[in-house]
Design a protein around this motif. Structure first.
Motif, PDB file in Angstrom:
ATOM      1  N   ILE B  64      -3.531 -28.939  24.740  1.00 16.93           N
ATOM      2  CA  ILE B  64      -3.994 -27.960  23.755  1.00 16.93           C
ATOM      3  C   ILE B  64      -3.742 -26.560  24.274  1.00 16.93           C
ATOM      4  O   ILE B  64      -3.954 -26.275  25.458  1.00 16.93           O
ATOM      5  CB  ILE B  64      -5.491 -28.177  23.415  1.00 16.93           C
ATOM      6  N   ASN B  65      -3.219 -25.692  23.408  1.00 14.75           N
ATOM      7  CA  ASN B  65      -2.994 -24.290  23.776  1.00 14.75           C
ATOM      8  C   ASN B  65      -4.090 -23.381  23.253  1.00 14.75           C
ATOM      9  O   ASN B  65      -4.576 -22.511  23.968  1.00 14.75           O
ATOM     10  CB  ASN B  65      -1.662 -23.796  23.190  1.00 14.75           C
ATOM     11  N   ASP B  66      -4.441 -23.625  21.993  1.00 14.90           N
ATOM     12  CA  ASP B  66      -5.384 -22.717  21.358  1.00 14.90           C
ATOM     13  C   ASP B  66      -6.009 -23.440  20.176  1.00 14.90           C
ATOM     14  O   ASP B  66      -5.473 -24.447  19.694  1.00 14.90           O
ATOM     15  CB  ASP B  66      -4.653 -21.464  20.865  1.00 14.90           C
ATOM     16  N   ALA B  67      -7.164 -22.933  19.770  1.00 18.72           N
ATOM     17  CA  ALA B  67      -7.838 -23.485  18.597  1.00 18.72           C
ATOM     18  C   ALA B  67      -8.888 -22.499  18.144  1.00 18.72           C
ATOM     19  O   ALA B  67      -9.518 -21.836  18.958  1.00 18.72           O
ATOM     20  CB  ALA B  67      -8.490 -24.829  18.936  1.00 18.72           C
ATOM     21  N   TYR B  68      -9.018 -22.381  16.841  1.00 19.46           N
ATOM     22  CA  TYR B  68     -10.056 -21.484  16.321  1.00 19.46           C
ATOM     23  C   TYR B  68     -10.301 -21.774  14.856  1.00 19.46           C
ATOM     24  O   TYR B  68      -9.506 -22.455  14.192  1.00 19.46           O
ATOM     25  CB  TYR B  68      -9.670 -20.004  16.487  1.00 19.46           C
ATOM     26  N   VAL B  69     -11.455 -21.289  14.408  1.00 17.58           N
ATOM     27  CA  VAL B  69     -11.748 -21.209  12.977  1.00 17.58           C
ATOM     28  C   VAL B  69     -11.943 -19.726  12.691  1.00 17.58           C
ATOM     29  O   VAL B  69     -12.750 -19.068  13.363  1.00 17.58           O
ATOM     30  CB  VAL B  69     -13.022 -21.979  12.612  1.00 17.58           C
ATOM     31  N   SER B  70     -11.173 -19.203  11.755  1.00 18.83           N
ATOM     32  CA  SER B  70     -11.344 -17.778  11.428  1.00 18.83           C
ATOM     33  C   SER B  70     -11.756 -17.627   9.967  1.00 18.83           C
ATOM     34  O   SER B  70     -11.449 -18.477   9.125  1.00 18.83           O
ATOM     35  CB  SER B  70     -10.060 -16.989  11.710  1.00 18.83           C
ATOM     36  N   ASP B  71     -12.492 -16.561   9.703  1.00 15.36           N
ATOM     37  CA  ASP B  71     -12.975 -16.349   8.343  1.00 15.36           C
ATOM     38  C   ASP B  71     -11.923 -15.582   7.535  1.00 15.36           C
ATOM     39  O   ASP B  71     -10.818 -15.315   8.033  1.00 15.36           O
ATOM     40  CB  ASP B  71     -14.325 -15.636   8.335  1.00 15.36           C
ATOM     41  N   ALA B  72     -12.289 -15.262   6.342  1.00 14.35           N
ATOM     42  CA  ALA B  72     -11.328 -14.632   5.416  1.00 14.35           C
ATOM     43  C   ALA B  72     -10.790 -13.322   5.979  1.00 14.35           C
ATOM     44  O   ALA B  72      -9.660 -12.914   5.692  1.00 14.35           O
ATOM     45  CB  ALA B  72     -11.997 -14.418   4.065  1.00 14.35           C
ATOM     46  N   LYS B  73     -11.639 -12.677   6.815  1.00 16.90           N
ATOM     47  CA  LYS B  73     -11.195 -11.393   7.379  1.00 16.90           C
ATOM     48  C   LYS B  73     -10.360 -11.576   8.649  1.00 16.90           C
ATOM     49  O   LYS B  73      -9.984 -10.606   9.308  1.00 16.90           O
ATOM     50  CB  LYS B  73     -12.416 -10.538   7.727  1.00 16.90           C
ATOM     51  N   GLY B  74     -10.170 -12.831   9.076  1.00 20.24           N
ATOM     52  CA  GLY B  74      -9.383 -13.059  10.272  1.00 20.24           C
ATOM     53  C   GLY B  74     -10.192 -13.035  11.557  1.00 20.24           C
ATOM     54  O   GLY B  74      -9.633 -13.163  12.646  1.00 20.24           O
ATOM     55  N   ASN B  75     -11.532 -12.937  11.424  1.00 19.17           N
ATOM     56  CA  ASN B  75     -12.358 -12.980  12.646  1.00 19.17           C
ATOM     57  C   ASN B  75     -12.493 -14.420  13.141  1.00 19.17           C
ATOM     58  O   ASN B  75     -12.850 -15.314  12.362  1.00 19.17           O
ATOM     59  CB  ASN B  75     -13.770 -12.463  12.339  1.00 19.17           C
ATOM     60  N   ARG B  76     -12.247 -14.634  14.445  1.00 22.15           N
ATOM     61  CA  ARG B  76     -12.411 -15.984  15.011  1.00 22.15           C
ATOM     62  C   ARG B  76     -13.900 -16.258  15.189  1.00 22.15           C
ATOM     63  O   ARG B  76     -14.542 -15.734  16.106  1.00 22.15           O
ATOM     64  CB  ARG B  76     -11.729 -16.087  16.371  1.00 22.15           C
ATOM     65  N   ILE B  77     -14.463 -17.074  14.304  1.00 24.38           N
ATOM     66  CA  ILE B  77     -15.904 -17.351  14.412  1.00 24.38           C
ATOM     67  C   ILE B  77     -16.172 -18.554  15.320  1.00 24.38           C
ATOM     68  O   ILE B  77     -17.264 -18.713  15.851  1.00 24.38           O
ATOM     69  CB  ILE B  77     -16.531 -17.571  13.027  1.00 24.38           C
ATOM     70  N   ILE B  78     -15.165 -19.411  15.523  1.00 27.22           N
ATOM     71  CA  ILE B  78     -15.238 -20.461  16.558  1.00 27.22           C
ATOM     72  C   ILE B  78     -13.946 -20.333  17.349  1.00 27.22           C
ATOM     73  O   ILE B  78     -12.861 -20.379  16.763  1.00 27.22           O
ATOM     74  CB  ILE B  78     -15.323 -21.889  15.968  1.00 27.22           C
ATOM     75  N   ASP B  79     -14.096 -20.168  18.674  1.00 23.69           N
ATOM     76  CA  ASP B  79     -12.896 -19.809  19.440  1.00 23.69           C
ATOM     77  C   ASP B  79     -12.802 -20.619  20.729  1.00 23.69           C
ATOM     78  O   ASP B  79     -13.621 -20.463  21.641  1.00 23.69           O
ATOM     79  CB  ASP B  79     -12.939 -18.303  19.757  1.00 23.69           C
TER      80      ASP B  79
END
Lengths: 438, 438, 438
Positions: B64-79
């Motif tokens: 795995i290199n990277d993973a995230y959940v981002s919101d509509a504004k592009g903020n990574r809320i789970i990183d």
């Protein structure tokens, strides 16, 4: 308990009390001569100083005529004639004027027991010394003292007694007691008296199944010597034949009984002794083999592995008078001696009947046709029948009398008449004696 | 305790903490590379995905290199970059816009521990998901989310490390620890650090009797693979040679010690571990094999039957921080690590001396002629002699050091100098090592 | 519990209650005829008076038509027609005028239970007598009495029933009950009813592994006869084949359960009965073999040594109504009978599945690929999986189902579905049934 037997044993202890015993020498010989009057079949053996006995060597023989410390006025302030504990056992001869500082290095006393003379020995390191009450020691004043020990430490013999009382089989029960302590009663003469009385009682029993090997030996070096001499012949025979053995010692006082197990802990000797104690006393002290201290140290050592235990009153090392002049005739009693004697008789009686039994019929036998079933029932006869039926139920060729007694929760001695009735009725047979270790 | 060794181990844990480990992949390789700097003799093995290992198959390798959940504004809320626990282990790649309802099906949190990120995996079922604090999850609002997992799940390798430290005999002691958990400290990096330090310590011991087999493997699939590869050669050798083994894990916190037995429950490993714990801690938790959960599940499985136990601090599954982001560097301590390390050193030291001993003379040996009997007695020297005499009494060719220690109620480690003195005096000999199960 | 089965059994007891049974005679035959209607496959055997059966002889057959004591006016003051307990079992015929003093020698009553008629027999000694309530006895006045017993004691037969229900193997489970007591309910007809119902239930089971040997015999002389006849052929076959046996008796009242072990105490029968009781009742009385009193006395006797135990309600001899007219239909209940019946069914169900199991793979099997691992975890499925994993862990070719259940602390009956799932998945196999004694 009439204590008639107890009074006899007490008299023997009193007679032997003044003799100055050690691990060798004339005190041992006098003691054995006294016992031989009571047990004429006993044989006395002498083993030369210098004889190799396993890891040890029989030491020189020690004898002593007199010993004292006198002050400048010639007053004997420590006098072997008054109490033979005053001299350190195996003290070398000395005849010298010393000042108090030098004398003091050779004195032994017990600050915690100021009126007791301690028992001290130096068997394997040349040394001389005097033992005295601490209250006396404190009164010694600076000055010159004459120390005199008229002893001899020369090649001679280690002496012991042995009586073999033959039975129907070569299998043996061993009784061992020691004869190497000067004037002390519970440890040791109680053991000599009880062992002697047991030997007389065994001689009177007819139809003995077992042969009895009874030895009177100095402690430690004596048992080592006994096991090793004749090229280890005694050891070989005992390993082959002894089914149970007892170091009889510390059996004279009136205090609670105690039990010291064998090293293996589950031999026939352990089983019978614990069973008898469980059924004869309200409470007794169960020591472990870690608390050992007498000839079981040799009899139970690895490779020797004899099934040897002790039933005692106050165990060596565990009572305040031990190894002091307070362990005297007032510490023991006819009642104390007789109680111990009776427990050993019980052990022997049970061992003599402790075969593995087997019922000769399948299913329960019909008792009524043999008169073994009560015609009129009462509470007591039903109890009798219950034991009889339970003995039959476990006479399965796997359990010896002791096991049966433990399973049915009864005293083995009380089952012997039942065993005899069942044998007479042809219902059970003894198929073999159990091994020493179950 | 100086905790110097503890601080060293704590530093190692800190260094390895950020690596994102799983049962395969580059995290495992990085971890092994770190260990190899400390243990240059360690060999690293790679086993191909798809290899049959008993009832299992080595899975595809996951990276795995990277993973995230981002919101509509592009903020990574789970990183994943902030904490590698955020991604479900073995998540398949994903790159997708989802609404909250769909996202929620792939989220894992702990309502009872609202600030902890849970550790979740899905090794054998294709799946993707994110783990997060429940307090964060509750703040998620309806809307669109970008879920992105830049992972790869492809044929590759399962990687493990092994170091064999040879001794005088082929008989082995096994140490096994696992290297498959992302950033968690007590379970698992404490085990890696203590095992590494033990390996260094063992390498420094001269005259090792035993060979040491030390393995760093992924849990479950790793131990199954290790036992089965080379056509089961490891298993065959281990069944023949391993006298005792330990799964070293959960050894970092300061809480009470705990013990997990082998399946059979009475192996040499069980005996030594319980003896050390009994004599080293006031109290410890005795789990049963029903509470098992690590590689003893494989080592002790029927037909494998290796004598493997665990000495732990807080056992997996039994402490609140287990398998969450709270099992971090603040949960463990240098003191915690060092205490565990010392208990394992004690086990090894006793095992190295745990022969069956036999006295070479019949009856008690004469200690004084060998300088083993104190010339001046004090309370302490008498105690010393008591242990020595008791060791002799049970050096009967049947008891190993642990048995002797248990019988005489002493710590086996304290008897080693006595054993050495008796050997030097030619009085006892080691006749053989005991079997793994007594 | 619907007690439908219980009510059926209660009706059978009610039907058989009035019959005057003894160890031989027409009462036994009538009872067997009643049972044969319920179990048409049962065979009835007759053994001649005078036949040698081990240590015993089959006695003469006893039959009775009428018996009474009447006063001078011809009033029957003791009347066999009213209660068959009024006559001492095996009373010889008598027809005589006696005065009260002579009559009194032949009367039996219970001062402590003044309203109860005791049950008295004199099987092996010629005698006559009457039993009556002590309250009645006290009212007898001086005068003449007519004593009349219209009985016959002549060569005839001892009668018993036997049904063999075959299974896949020759290995057997034994059920034994007795049919020799006149009108008494808990001891004895409860045993007859439960045994009959068990036989019907066993006949309905398909795929029986074991053969069932079910016998209805007079107590003591009947079991001795059964074991010895045909030159001991029954005994030989039973010794070879019986893996567990039960003397079903005293199973009708509502009081606490009780357990009577075999003589050896650790047979398969002991193990299964204790396991079922431990998991089915809050508390039960654990008797010892010293408390035995029924046919286990013969089945467990030395040399016979069958693995036979009893699960009972109130044990013979331990409840106040025992062996009196108070042990009547009001003492037992459908619920009491059915509870006992169910425990025996549980024992049989477990025995049928009590093989020694062995896992067929090394290391833990991969459960998920077989659908044995839950896809969604809940508390309950995890518990299910825990039992399954534990069964696998101990399916090592050494433990039978009962052992596994005891180790993992679960009821063996609840593990049977798990065993079946693992068998169906090809993961475990039954390698053999355990021996009767483990």
């Amino acid at each position: 308990m009439t204590t008639k037997i107890g009074r006899t044993m007490y008299q023997w202890v009193s007679d032997m009390f003044p003799i100055c015993r050690s691990i060798t020498g004339s005190g041992v010989r006098q003691t054995l001569a006294y016992i031989k009057k009571l047990l004429p079949d006993m044989k006395i053996y002498e083993v030369k100083s210098g004889t190799k006995v396993f890891d040890w060597t029989v030491p020189n023989e020690w004898n002593i005529n007199d010993a004292y410390v006198s002050d400048a006025k010639g007053n004997r302030i420590i006098d072997f004639q008054r109490n033979n504990l005053h001299v350190v056992g195996y003290s070398e001869p000395i005849d010298k004027i010393v000042d108090l500082a030098e004398l003091d290095k050779h004195l032994y006393s017990l600050p915690q027991q100021p009126d007791a003379i301690p028992f001290i020995t130096s068997y394997y390191k040349r040394h001389w010394g005097f033992c005295l009450a601490h209250s006396v020691r404190k009164k010694l004043r600076t000055g010159k003292y004459h120390v005199k020990i008229d002893s001899a430490l020369k090649p001679g013999f280690l002496t012991y007694g042995e009586i073999i009382i033959p039975g129907k089989t070569k299998k043996e029960i061993l009784l061992s007691t020691y004869i190497c302590h000067p004037s002390m009663a519970n440890n040791e003469l109680s053991g000599v008296a009880v062992t002697t009385k047991l030997a007389q009682w065994i001689q009177k029993q007819i139809n003995r199944k077992y042969t009895y090997r009874i030895v009177f030996i100095p402690e430690t070096i004596g048992s080592i010597t006994y096991l090793s001499i004749f090229s280890g012949k005694n050891l070989k025979m005992m390993k082959r034949n002894v089914i149970a053995g007892f170091v009889v010692n510390c059996v004279g006082d009136d205090r609670v009984y105690s039990f010291l197990p064998s090293r293996l802990g589950n031999t026939l000797a352990d089983r019978v002794a614990k069973h008898v104690l469980d059924h004869s006393t309200e409470d007794y002290i169960k020591w472990t083999f870690l608390d050992r201290g007498s000839d079981e140290r040799q009899y139970c050592s690895p490779g020797v592995d004899l099934p040897v235990v002790s039933i005692m009153r106050s165990k060596y090392g565990s009572y305040p008078e031990y190894h002091t002049s307070l362990d005297n005739l007032s510490l023991i009693s006819p009642r104390g001696l007789e109680g111990s004697y009776e427990l050993y008789c019980k052990c022997i009686e049970i061992l003599e009947h402790n075969d593995i039994y087997k019922i000769k019929v399948l299913c329960e036998p019909q008792l009524s046709k043999r008169g073994l079933y009560p015609t009129v029932s009462s509470t007591d006869t039903l109890r009798q029948i219950q034991d009889l039926r339970n003995v039959i139920a476990y006479a399965d060729g796997r359990h010896d009398l002791l096991s049966i007694a433990e399973i049915i929760g009864k005293y083995a001695g009380d089952l012997i008449p039942i065993i005899n009735r069942l044998k007479d009725a042809g219902l059970i047979e003894a198929i073999r004696a159990p091994r020493s270790a179950q």
